[in-house]
Scaffold this motif. Structure first.
Motif, PDB file in Angstrom:
ATOM      1  N   ALA A 106      -5.299  -6.107 -12.590  1.00  0.00           N
ATOM      2  CA  ALA A 106      -4.826  -5.923 -11.219  1.00  0.00           C
ATOM      3  C   ALA A 106      -4.882  -4.447 -10.839  1.00  0.00           C
ATOM      4  N   VAL A 107      -5.229  -4.197  -9.591  1.00  0.00           N
ATOM      5  CA  VAL A 107      -5.333  -2.828  -9.073  1.00  0.00           C
ATOM      6  C   VAL A 107      -4.149  -2.572  -8.147  1.00  0.00           C
ATOM      7  N   SER A 108      -3.516  -1.453  -8.345  1.00  0.00           N
ATOM      8  CA  SER A 108      -2.353  -1.098  -7.538  1.00  0.00           C
ATOM      9  C   SER A 108      -2.723  -1.019  -6.058  1.00  0.00           C
TER      10      SER A 108
ATOM     11  N   ASN B 299       2.324   6.040 -10.671  1.00  0.00           N
ATOM     12  CA  ASN B 299       2.439   5.728 -12.097  1.00  0.00           C
ATOM     13  C   ASN B 299       2.734   4.249 -12.347  1.00  0.00           C
ATOM     14  N   LEU B 300       2.986   3.481 -11.287  1.00  0.00           N
ATOM     15  CA  LEU B 300       3.240   2.041 -11.394  1.00  0.00           C
ATOM     16  C   LEU B 300       2.074   1.257 -10.805  1.00  0.00           C
ATOM     17  N   THR B 301       1.908   0.018 -11.241  1.00  0.00           N
ATOM     18  CA  THR B 301       0.958  -0.891 -10.611  1.00  0.00           C
ATOM     19  C   THR B 301       1.753  -1.765  -9.645  1.00  0.00           C
ATOM     20  N   VAL B 302       1.526  -1.557  -8.362  1.00  0.00           N
ATOM     21  CA  VAL B 302       2.255  -2.270  -7.315  1.00  0.00           C
ATOM     22  C   VAL B 302       1.290  -3.238  -6.641  1.00  0.00           C
TER      23      VAL B 302
ATOM     24  N   LEU C 273       0.827  -1.215   0.000  1.00  0.00           N
ATOM     25  CA  LEU C 273       0.000   0.000   0.000  1.00  0.00           C
ATOM     26  C   LEU C 273       0.860   1.263   0.000  1.00  0.00           C
ATOM     27  N   MET C 274       1.935   1.232   0.775  1.00  0.00           N
ATOM     28  CA  MET C 274       2.831   2.393   0.832  1.00  0.00           C
ATOM     29  C   MET C 274       3.507   2.628  -0.526  1.00  0.00           C
ATOM     30  N   GLN C 275       3.982   1.563  -1.153  1.00  0.00           N
ATOM     31  CA  GLN C 275       4.656   1.698  -2.449  1.00  0.00           C
ATOM     32  C   GLN C 275       3.675   2.145  -3.534  1.00  0.00           C
ATOM     33  N   ALA C 276       2.458   1.636  -3.502  1.00  0.00           N
ATOM     34  CA  ALA C 276       1.451   2.030  -4.481  1.00  0.00           C
ATOM     35  C   ALA C 276       1.154   3.523  -4.373  1.00  0.00           C
ATOM     36  N   LYS C 277       1.118   4.041  -3.145  1.00  0.00           N
ATOM     37  CA  LYS C 277       0.866   5.462  -2.951  1.00  0.00           C
ATOM     38  C   LYS C 277       2.084   6.294  -3.376  1.00  0.00           C
ATOM     39  N   ARG C 278       3.260   5.784  -3.097  1.00  0.00           N
ATOM     40  CA  ARG C 278       4.498   6.509  -3.429  1.00  0.00           C
ATOM     41  C   ARG C 278       4.751   6.557  -4.933  1.00  0.00           C
ATOM     42  N   TYR C 279       4.368   5.500  -5.641  1.00  0.00           N
ATOM     43  CA  TYR C 279       4.607   5.406  -7.085  1.00  0.00           C
ATOM     44  C   TYR C 279       3.280   5.237  -7.832  1.00  0.00           C
TER      45      TYR C 279
END
Length: 76
Positions: free
Chosen positions: A60-62, A20-23, A12-18
């Motif tokens: 898939a949802v980030s 433009n990417l699907t994490v 969740l933290m990485q998805a918010k930080r990036y």
């Protein structure tokens, strides 16, 4: 357990930080291998790719965690 909760939080933290990417994070499940023999693993290696294939090629949802069935965990 605790490690899955930490991984979900980090996802969740990485998805918010990036944005433009699907994490995503995922679990292949308990796969039948030589190492898991005798421990009750039920999934074949092919069945263990369901969540991976969905995250790579599906919708898939980030920020989500996907279980071995390829479905989003209710925790995310």
């Amino acid at each position: 357990g605790l490690s899955k909760a930490a991984l979900t939080c980090y996802t969740l933290m990485q998805a918010k930080r990036y944005p433009n990417l699907t994490v995503t994070s995922l679990s292949p499940g308990f796969i039948q291998t030589a190492m898991t023999k005798g421990f009750g693993a039920k999934l074949t290696p092919d069945q263990g790719t369901v969540s991976l294939i969905r995250c790579l090629f599906g919708d898939a949802v980030s920020g989500y965690y996907y279980g071995s069935d390829g479905l989003r965990s209710p925790l995310t």
